[in-house]
Design an enzyme around this catalytic site. Structure first.
Site, short mmCIF file in Angstrom:
data_model
loop_
_atom_site.label_atom_id
_atom_site.label_comp_id
_atom_site.label_asym_id
_atom_site.label_seq_id
_atom_site.Cartn_x
_atom_site.Cartn_y
_atom_site.Cartn_z
CG HIS A 80 -1.78 -1.14 1.44
ND1 HIS A 80 -2.61 -1.71 0.49
CD2 HIS A 80 -1.91 -1.91 2.56
CE1 HIS A 80 -3.21 -2.77 1.01
NE2 HIS A 80 -2.80 -2.92 2.25
CG ASP A 237 3.88 -7.34 3.55
OD1 ASP A 237 2.72 -7.35 3.08
OD2 ASP A 237 4.22 -6.57 4.48
#
Length: 484
Positions: A80, A237
């Site tokens: 993000h 991730d």
């Protein structure tokens, strides 16, 4: 001997591991960098700090493996966070990170105007963590910076740029922006046009297993590397962590207890959970993953220790919790100390202990915290209708304590499995490279060899029944305290 390096560009640390063609971990190293919190809700980092730290990690591993042949670097990173690049590919401002919360106004704007439509396209509600409201904040508050922007990208993409000169991203990081059509696997013209974002500023999107270039000659000279080194944009991730934990089909789910907590499932097709869960494209081609998030999982235990037992280690804090009866002698803890994500999406609610009695001791409070965190993750689990045949891989802080692993088995009524090596996103990134280089015929073959299970914990039927009753009481807490 040939090897690949998997990098994980986290919020505070970049970690690297080297894996050979036999699936053995040869070396590992990590470096830290600075976090800037100069305003209320602000959380920023300097992308150049990431790059310099990554070179230190690479240099240490390459030195340790002198005589080995590096074939690829594969990169995972925090989701993000926003990086803005000008026409010379220079960073315009510090990166606004995923945990920056200054953009609530922009989130409300998007949901009021696009609402269900943005959920249909992206699989997600507009929340402060996503990239889209960060861009809208920059457009509104720093228009000159947005005007100078040639391209935006995410953190691991900045390393790819520095290594190869290619400004790009992968499908999993693109999906985490809230501007990507998950089913079409392309930037959404509808969202971009409605919100006035120039599509030309979006990076080119690759599959995670596609090489996006080779390590440039300048860096190879700095690191004393010979030969060609392919670069892979492995992914965000969370999906890399899932891959590195063996979540490659619908038979297993991931329970990850770090600062926040995640319950994650592999999905073989796009499913619309109406914003109750997050839904994203996976690093494994033509697959997806969904997840629920507890904002303060390990963070709740850290707060408890730092506040009430700062001189104790975590092992000492949890000492004796196995002797406390399930339900902590009537004591309940709600881990909403910074608000809650799933299932409430409530940034204003706060945590609580309920049921305090003078018979309670420190170990009762410690067990209540552990149970409350686990109940909160069960809230995510219970949104699904298809999770009851799964085994659960447990990683992070919740997998460090056998007592806590057994509590997870009893609360979830599931077989819980711990791993021998918890390398998470960096290992997932390395697996992407290993499969892409054809060291393995499939992700299944790679995971079978590389990801090793440690121990299994099975639910105790009697305790499962007790926890069902305790969990039902826990579920009443939110609606009782949300207006206080």
């Amino acid at each position: 001997m040939e090897y690949v390096i998997g990098l994980d560009l986290g919020t505070g640390t970049i970690k690297g591991i080297a894996v050979d063609s036999n699936g053995e971990i040869l070396a590992k190293h990590s470096e830290v960098y600075k976090l800037y919190t100069e305003g209320n809700g602000y959380s920023e980092q300097n992308p150049e700090d990431w790059y310099e730290a990554s070179l230190k990690v690479l240099k240490k591993i390459v030195l340790d493996l002198n005589g080995y042949n590096l074939k690829a670097i594969s990169i995972s990173g925090q989701m993000h966070s926003l990086v803005l690049l000008d026409k010379e590919y220079n960073v315009i401002r510090r990166s606004i990170l995923w945990n920056d919360t200054r953009n609530t106004k922009e989130c409300n704007y998007v949901m009021e105007r696009m609402g269900e439509r943005i959920i249909d396209i992206t699989g997600n509600k507009c929340l402060e963590g996503f990239t889209l409201p960060k861009i809208l904040w920059v457009k509104e508050n720093e228009p000159s910076n947005w005007e100078k922007t040639l391209k935006f990208c995410m953190p691991k993409d900045y390393l790819v740029l520095k290594y190869t000169g290619n400004i790009c991203t992968d499908v999993s990081d693109a999906a985490a922006t809230l501007m990507f059509d998950l089913e079409k696997k392309e930037w959404s013209d509808e969202i971009l046009n409605y919100l006035g974002i120039d599509k030309e500023k979006c990076p080119k999107v690759y599959n995670s297993i596609e090489s996006v270039g080779e390590l440039n000659e300048e860096i190879k000279r700095k690191l004393n590397i010979k030969g060609n080194v392919k670069i892979f944009p492995a992914g965000a991730d969370n999906p890399c962590s899932a891959l590195g934990s063996g979540i490659i089909n619908e038979n297993k789910a991931l329970l990850s207890i770090g600062t926040s907590g995640v319950y994650l499932q592999y999905e073989d097709s796009y499913k619309n959970y109406n914003g109750k869960l997050h839904m994203f494209n996976n690093v494994i081609p033509n697959s997806y993953y969904s997840m629920g998030v507890t904002l303060s999982a390990g963070d709740s235990l850290s707060w408890f220790r730092n506040t009430f037992a700062p001189d104790k280690s975590f092992d000492e804090v949890l000492e004796g919790i196995e002797d406390v009866v399930p339900g902590s002698n009537g004591l309940l803890f709600a881990p909403y100390i910074v608000g809650e994500r799933t299932p409430y999406t409530d940034s204003k609610v706060r945590g609580t202990f309920i049921g305090i009695d003078k018979v309670h001791e420190f170990k009762d409070f410690a067990r209540a915290v552990v149970e409350g965190i686990t109940f909160s993750l069960k809230d995510c689990f219970n949104i699904y209708n298809n999770c009851y045949e799964k085994e659960i891989i447990s990683v992070g802080g919740g997998a460090k304590s056998k007592a806590w692993l057994q509590i997870q088995a009893d609360i979830f009524n599931k077989k819980i499995i711990s791993l021998k090596n918890e390398e998470g996103p960096s290992l997932g990134a390395a697996i992407v490279a290993a499969v892409s280089l054809n060291w393995f015929d499939s992700f299944e073959d790679a995971v079978k060899l590389i990801v090793k299970e440690e121990e299994s914990f099975y639910p105790n039927k009697e305790l499962v029944e007790i926890y069902e009753e305790v969990y039902n009481r826990y579920r009443k807490i939110y609606k009782c305290i949300k207006n206080i």
